[in-house]
Write a protein that holds these residues in place. Structure first.
Motif, short mmCIF file in Angstrom:
data_model
loop_
_atom_site.label_atom_id
_atom_site.label_comp_id
_atom_site.label_asym_id
_atom_site.label_seq_id
_atom_site.Cartn_x
_atom_site.Cartn_y
_atom_site.Cartn_z
N THR A 204 47.99 46.69 41.40
CA THR A 204 48.94 45.66 41.81
C THR A 204 50.35 46.24 41.73
O THR A 204 50.62 47.12 40.92
N TYR A 249 49.87 40.58 26.39
CA TYR A 249 48.62 40.65 27.15
C TYR A 249 47.68 41.67 26.48
O TYR A 249 47.60 42.82 26.91
N THR A 343 42.14 50.87 29.95
CA THR A 343 41.84 49.97 31.05
C THR A 343 43.04 49.71 31.96
O THR A 343 42.94 48.92 32.90
N TYR A 374 44.39 48.91 37.07
CA TYR A 374 43.68 48.31 35.94
C TYR A 374 42.20 48.19 36.26
O TYR A 374 41.78 48.21 37.42
N HIS A 376 39.21 46.04 36.65
CA HIS A 376 38.98 44.62 36.91
C HIS A 376 37.78 44.08 36.13
O HIS A 376 37.57 42.86 36.07
N ARG A 377 36.98 44.94 35.54
CA ARG A 377 35.86 44.47 34.71
C ARG A 377 36.38 43.74 33.47
O ARG A 377 35.71 42.84 32.94
N ILE A 379 40.19 43.19 32.94
CA ILE A 379 41.48 42.53 33.17
C ILE A 379 41.43 41.76 34.48
O ILE A 379 41.11 42.31 35.54
N ASP A 380 41.73 40.48 34.42
CA ASP A 380 41.79 39.65 35.62
C ASP A 380 43.12 39.85 36.33
O ASP A 380 44.11 40.29 35.72
N GLY A 381 43.15 39.48 37.60
CA GLY A 381 44.37 39.63 38.37
C GLY A 381 45.55 38.88 37.77
O GLY A 381 46.68 39.36 37.81
N LYS A 382 45.29 37.70 37.23
CA LYS A 382 46.36 36.89 36.64
C LYS A 382 47.02 37.64 35.49
O LYS A 382 48.25 37.66 35.36
N GLU A 383 46.20 38.28 34.63
CA GLU A 383 46.75 39.03 33.50
C GLU A 383 47.51 40.26 33.96
O GLU A 383 48.58 40.58 33.44
#
Length: 405
Positions: A204, A249, A343, A374, A376-377, A379-383
């Protein structure tokens, strides 16, 4: 009486090494603690030093050969001068006497030129082959006029003499040079490939206005250096901003171990450094307890050690998060690859002036793109987006870092 010279005891994570360079050859005199050999492993280059004053009696493991932990690589004679060294010394003395006699007779002194390439040490032959320099063109400073590796480097650094006429090259001639990968570069390649294949990597992006940091740095850099003896750079701001964002986070500071998530209660940030042997990532420990001067001094010390090949295993072990700066090479935007088992990794880039809309007006501002890759397993996109926005806000308002806001 000859004694054994052995390879160092390798760390548990290092299975074996490769003899990279012999700095001394059989018959050459050495001093105690003088570096005589470099051994390259998957992670670092280890130096082997002379145990005492003496000479190298024989070399058992040649350059390019694999060596195990604590394996015998050479024989050493303490306090002795071998026959080869004595012969070279006699030859040198003879050359000096001959030159002196010729000088007294009014003739120009004659000094023997460097030895043919086949008579040189392996490291010298390799350097000559890689640079394409002829042995006859290099003035040897070693015993008996022998060429050393340093002589080749010095000769290569000399400005080329102007040619009387341009050399003609056959039309269509194409030159190739094949050299083996270093162990370190092969290991880096394996790790990067594994990261892309074994993680659900996503990147991102955001951008940050660097004007506040640049103004603060311009205002205080002289006073900062005078008080702390360290140059105030941009990296310390990013390290401190990343540390604060990691606190907010925790998943970004975590790692995956099998089916478990390991949340780290400390902040060890690796700073990617490019060296001649490959990419290395020394780690700043407990960055939440470090001030800006300690961060700057730590990075500067690691950069010097990486340049000189002095980084140890302990310097690069661990790490919970990594920052890499492609901007030093002019990169405007990139997608950094994860440094597993971490991660997430933050990518800095070149500061570029661009027209930006500010309160309905167009302003030219020094902007930098930021990239966060990151797993994705975990860390979510929001985080991930929230983490990157936190870094952006902390950098655009540096007072937040100081006031802990």
């Amino acid at each position: 009486m000859a004694t054994e010279i052995k390879a160092p005891v390798f760390p548990e994570s290092v299975a074996d090494g490769t003899i990279a360079t012999w700095h001394k050859q059989p018959g050459e005199a050495v001093s105690r603690d003088e570096v005589i050999c470099d051994i390259e492993t998957d992670k670092v280059v280890l130096e082997v030093v002379a145990p005492a004053d003496g000479t190298i009696a024989s070399i058992i493991k040649n350059e390019g050969e694999t060596v195990l932990s604590n394996e015998v690589i050479a024989q050493f004679e303490e306090g002795a001068v071998s026959g080869a060294a004595q012969t070279q010394a006699v030859q040198s003395e003879g050359q000096v006497e001959q030159a002196a006699a010729q000088t007294e007779a009014g003739a120009a002194p004659v000094v023997e030129r460097s030895q043919p390439v086949q008579d040189q040490a392996p490291a010298v032959r390799k350097a000559l082959a890689e640079t394409g320099i002829a042995a006859s063109d290099v003035a040897g400073t070693g015993r008996g006029g022998r060429i050393t590796k340093e002589d080749v480097v010095s000769h290569q650094a000399k400005p080329a003499a102007p040619a009387a006429a341009p050399l003609s090259v056959a039309v269509g001639e194409r030159i190739e040079k094949r050299v083996p990968m270093t162990r370190l570069r092969k290991r880096v390649a394996e790790r990067l490939l594994a990261a892309t294949q074994s993680t659900a990597m996503l990147t991102t992006f955001n951008e940050v206005n660097m004007k506040p940091i640049m103004e603060m740095r311009a205002q205080y850099k002289d006073a900062f250096e005078k008080r702390h003896g360290a140059r105030l750079g941009f990296m310390s701001f990013f390290v401190k901003a990343a540390t604060e964002a990691l606190k907010r986070y925790p998943a970004v500071n975590a790692s995956i171990d099998g089916d478990d998530i390991v949340y780290h209660g400390f902040y060890d940030i690796g700073v990617a450094v490019s060296s001649e042997r490959g990419l290395v990532v020394p780690v700043l420990r407990d960055t939440d307890r470090m001030n800006y001067a300690e961060v700057e001094n730590g990075i500067r010390a690691y950069a010097a050690k990486a340049r000189d090949g002095k980084l140890g295993i302990e310097d690069m072990t661990g790490g919970t998060f990594t920052i890499t700066n492609g901007g030093t090479f002019g990169s405007l935007l990139s997608t950094p690859i994860l440094n597993t088992p971490q991660t997430a990794i933050l990518g800095m880039h070149k500061i570029q002036e661009r027209p930006m809309a500010v309160n309905g007006q167009v302003e030219i501002l020094p902007m930098m793109y930021l990239a966060l890759s990151y797993d994705h397993r975990l860390i979510d996109g929001k985080e991930a987006v929230g983490f990157l926005v936190a870094i952006k806000e902390l950098l655009e308002e540096p007072a937040r870092l100081i006031l802990d806001l």
